[in-house]
Design a protein around this motif. Structure first.
Motif, PDB file in Angstrom:
ATOM      1  N   PHE A 122       4.123 -37.618   9.261  1.00 15.90           N
ATOM      2  CA  PHE A 122       4.522 -36.648   8.237  1.00 15.90           C
ATOM      3  C   PHE A 122       5.828 -35.957   8.640  1.00 15.90           C
ATOM      4  O   PHE A 122       6.751 -35.811   7.823  1.00 15.90           O
ATOM      5  N   PRO A 141      -0.748 -30.648   3.370  1.00 19.30           N
ATOM      6  CA  PRO A 141      -0.106 -31.854   2.848  1.00 19.30           C
ATOM      7  C   PRO A 141      -1.149 -32.791   2.220  1.00 19.30           C
ATOM      8  O   PRO A 141      -2.256 -32.943   2.744  1.00 19.30           O
ATOM      9  N   VAL A 200      -1.188 -36.653   1.287  1.00 19.84           N
ATOM     10  CA  VAL A 200      -0.332 -37.796   1.585  1.00 19.84           C
ATOM     11  C   VAL A 200      -0.954 -39.121   1.160  1.00 19.84           C
ATOM     12  O   VAL A 200      -2.172 -39.273   1.087  1.00 19.84           O
ATOM     13  N   VAL A 204       2.788 -42.154   6.806  1.00 21.13           N
ATOM     14  CA  VAL A 204       2.885 -41.358   5.587  1.00 21.13           C
ATOM     15  C   VAL A 204       4.039 -41.886   4.754  1.00 21.13           C
ATOM     16  O   VAL A 204       5.176 -41.945   5.235  1.00 21.13           O
ATOM     17  N   ASN A 260       4.204 -37.662  -0.224  1.00 24.05           N
ATOM     18  CA  ASN A 260       3.521 -36.388   0.032  1.00 24.05           C
ATOM     19  C   ASN A 260       3.790 -35.370  -1.065  1.00 24.05           C
ATOM     20  O   ASN A 260       4.881 -35.316  -1.634  1.00 24.05           O
TER      21      ASN A 260
END
Length: 205
Positions: A24, A51, A53, A60, A63
């Motif tokens: 992330f 978050p 995602v 990731v 998002n």
């Protein structure tokens, strides 16, 4: 984790997972040139920043982050949601992934909150109305000071401590910030523009 778009998984447990958190942060750096590493290490990443995602394996790829934001509006306690860190990895763009995430987040939180808002830059002003968001103007209050305009601090608490005489001199004007537009979803938040309510600028962060 759940598969909600083809072979991609969904998760909202990024903070608790070191591998997902690192991925992330990597996508955040690629998209916005910052990340949340220092914020997390300092103990500031609490349960209010979530978050949501899409994952390709442990990577990731898209998002939409939810910020749980308690407000006081006109003496009433409100629970608003601020969306942020909206992003998709370059190799995965054009597939509708983020739109799918946005719809999922709105569906989950619209009944749990008094309203949802976000700040958008000029490059995506046509994106958010697709989900029911409306752009609204922001306002700020100020006192004229010896021929100059002195803008009061952006907290209603400090404004509430000024004298009655000064209250009568308060002026209001539209607050404009370059490349930043406030979008709201829900009737409650549309009061901001209608009643010229001063929106906390801290929420721009």
């Amino acid at each position: 984790m759940k598969k909600i778009f083809g072979s991609l998984d969904f998760s909202n447990r990024v903070r608790e997972n070191a591998i997902l958190r690192a991925s992330f942060n990597e996508l955040t750096r690629e998209t916005f040139s910052f990340d949340f590493t220092g914020w997390y290490n300092a103990g500031h990443w609490g349960e209010c920043y979530i978050p949501h995602v899409l994952l390709d394996g442990e990577h990731v790829v898209s998002n939409v982050s939810v910020n749980l934001m308690p407000f006081s509006a006109g003496g009433e306690k409100k629970s608003y949601i601020q969306l942020g860190t909206v992003m998709t990895a370059k190799a995965y763009r054009g597939r509708g992934l983020n739109s799918r995430l946005m719809k999922r987040v709105i569906e989950e939180y619209k009944e749990k909150s008094d309203g949802i808002y976000l700040f958008a830059n000029d490059s995506v002003l046509s994106y958010y109305p697709k989900f029911g968001f409306h752009p609204v103007k922001e306002y700020e209050y100020y006192l004229p000071l010896t021929g100059k305009r002195g803008v009061l601090p952006y907290t209603m608490e400090k404004i509430s401590r000024i004298s009655a005489e000064q209250c009568g001199q308060l002026c209001v004007r539209e607050h404009k910030e370059e490349d930043c537009t406030l979008f709201v979803l829900g009737e409650d938040l549309q009061r901001i523009e209608r009643e010229k309510i001063m929106f906390p600028l801290l929420s721009h962060a």
